[in-house]
Design an enzyme around this catalytic site. Sequence first.
Site, PDB file in Angstrom:
ATOM      1  CG  HIS A   1      -0.497   0.122   2.372  1.00 28.38           C
ATOM      2  ND1 HIS A   1      -1.193   0.530   3.716  1.00 28.38           N
ATOM      3  CD2 HIS A   1       0.843  -0.274   2.988  1.00 28.38           C
ATOM      4  CE1 HIS A   1      -0.389   0.767   4.804  1.00 28.38           C
ATOM      5  NE2 HIS A   1       0.877   0.048   4.280  1.00 28.38           N
ATOM      6  CD  GLU A   2      -0.292   5.721   2.234  1.00 30.34           C
ATOM      7  OE1 GLU A   2       0.054   6.348   1.288  1.00 30.34           O
ATOM      8  OE2 GLU A   2      -1.349   5.573   2.696  1.00 30.34           O
ATOM      9  N   GLY A   3       1.528   3.178  -2.390  1.00 31.14           N
ATOM     10  CA  GLY A   3       2.558   2.890  -3.651  1.00 31.14           C
ATOM     11  C   GLY A   3       3.394   1.982  -3.371  1.00 31.14           C
TER      12      GLY A   3
ATOM     13  CD  GLN B 248       6.827   4.658  -2.727  1.00 30.17           C
ATOM     14  OE1 GLN B 248       7.510   5.728  -2.768  1.00 30.17           O
ATOM     15  NE2 GLN B 248       5.446   4.929  -2.374  1.00 30.17           N
TER      16      GLN B 248
END
Length: 607
Positions: A457-459, A464
Amino acid sequence: MSYRRTVDFLLHDWLGVASLRERARFADHSRETFDSVLDTCERIAREKYAPFNRVADTEEPWFDGEKVHLPQSSHDAAEAFFGSGMLAAAQDYELGGMQLPCVVEMAANSFFAKAAIGIGGGMLTSGNANLLMAHGTPMQQEVFAKNEFTGRFSGTMCLSEPQAGSSLSDIVTRATPDGADHVSDPLGPRYRLRGNKMWISNGEHELTENIVHLVLAKIPDADGQLVPGTRGISLFIVPKKLVGVDGALTGERNDVSLAGLNHKLGYRGIPNTLLNFGEGRYPVRGAAGAIGYLVGQPGQGLRAMFHMMNEARIAVGLGAAMLGFAGYEASLEYAKSRPQGRPIGPGGKDASKPQVRIIEHADVRRMLLAQKSYCEGALALELYCARLVDELHTGVDDARARASVLLEVLTPIAKSWPSEWCLEANSLAIQVLGGYGYTRDFPVEQYWRDNRLNMIHEGTHGIQALDLLGRKVVMDGGGGLALLRSAMAATAARAAAIDSLAGHAQALGAAADHLVVATRAAWATGVADEALANATPYLQAFGHVVLAWIWLDVAVCAARLPSDDTLVGKLAACRYFFHYELPRIDAWLGVVERRDDTCRMLAEECF
Ligand SMILES: Cc1cc2nc3c(=O)[nH]c(=O)nc-3n(C[C@H](O)[C@H](O)[C@H](O)COP(=O)(O)OP(=O)(O)OC[C@H]3O[C@@H](n4cnc5c(N)ncnc54)[C@H](O)[C@@H]3O)c2cc1C
């Protein structure tokens, strides 16, 4: 060695946070006020979180068709957390906040993550409210953000859709103006939203009076078409229950409904939801469509959301580090008490001799030191980044600009490195416990399951990596990388003056040079496909160089203090990192600089 001792060392001896009180915003603070916040969070985490970590895992949220149910212990933990004031910790005094530096806030929140990450803290709620403080109207701040800071309302972030995860430009949730008077609504231009949001954490529960969803959606153009790409994305506040300008609930339910709960590998105490917006399950004022209030300008939604996501990424890295720590502590305790085998060497095979504890075996020590180097290094990195956030908010011009550039470059590492390597730490913790580690009788398997989320999650890890090699290190003519390189050189210069660290200083210099050379080689042809095919090995190498730098900086500090067991342990973890980990970068950077096409060019049929 206690975790608190490490936190105190990093905050005070290494980062010198006491000096922050020289700034007007933090002038009322002192070592005592910082300590008392840490004490409170440590106590609540010990009493209300740690004992219920397994309960949150085994008693998953369930939906009765109307409401989502959580164990009573999760309600008690939330109540204690809200009562601690941590949701508003960084806010102004006038908002009921403590004007706490970000670095102390992060350190305080780390206790909850280490005790029971699957119960969840307030990261989404405070991040949501912080975003509104930066981009919302005064009325939106008053009605929504302020009620989030007290814990009366909670917050979510609704970006992902079933067909759009990494590629947010492909979202299809629509927002259309709600009536002729839509622009004059005091809560912000009023729209009706229709669409589905997938994976929404804390999307439905009874922990708070209301839930404030921050939703990305597209406003169709004059022909009813959605504008392609991220330019078309806007941001909306969509409360679960409608509220008036005084913040009181109006008694109307908004048209947001729970389609179902996702059943996950870890983080099981946090309800994860598929939400339907505007399907007519709860018609508002006689019509289908969820009421949403525009935040900021149309088309600027993703930019505003990133305000929340950057903080969220540091918090994700910190959470991963804390899971690593929890596994390290559990496996260390086990290794000190489990008798198994005899020493290598003369008499080692003599079964009449007592067995030794497994911590006496060199290979078990290797696994423990690896974990220590990963999770203490990751904690130091996250606190360093949080200290940069403080510089960004309260520093003088030059320092602020420098902090901003360093944060840009370090954020992908702050999110990704702990997610990969503290997960590896959790795997090693299982290994230290052997077969017992693989069972549910010990906590280490849960830490691994919980931590497995953080690379997703969160990229994702891959996204990233693309952000780092495709954008962060090339922007402004590579200025960010050059600044990071000079920060590493400054640390190496200080370390070179200490005999025991001089070799590491040299190794860091060589590794940083290799990184710069590989970055240039990756982009030598200027063909993005070629450069970015090995972005993930690049991310891994970059992260290892950053962590070597962080460890060396920590070691310079530790070497200058009167020696004790804790500091000797830190110097050993630094040495481990330089001897066992840093040399790995050559393999990762090798494929980057050759622009190796083994993966990229293989025909699909050959997989
Ligand atoms: C437990 C949990 C909680 C979550 N909470 C929230 C939340 O609160 N709010 C929210 O909005 N979302 C949330 N998410 C969603 C999360 O952010 C997404 O899962 C993530 O962004 C990945 O999207 P995806 O699952 O659709 O995977 P995909 O985007 O389909 O990716 C699958 C794989 O393909 C790779 N990939 C995709 N595109 C590319 C590319 N261009 N180049 C190279 N590789 C690529 C990815 O790296 C990944 O390995 C949560 C997810 C989970 C599992």
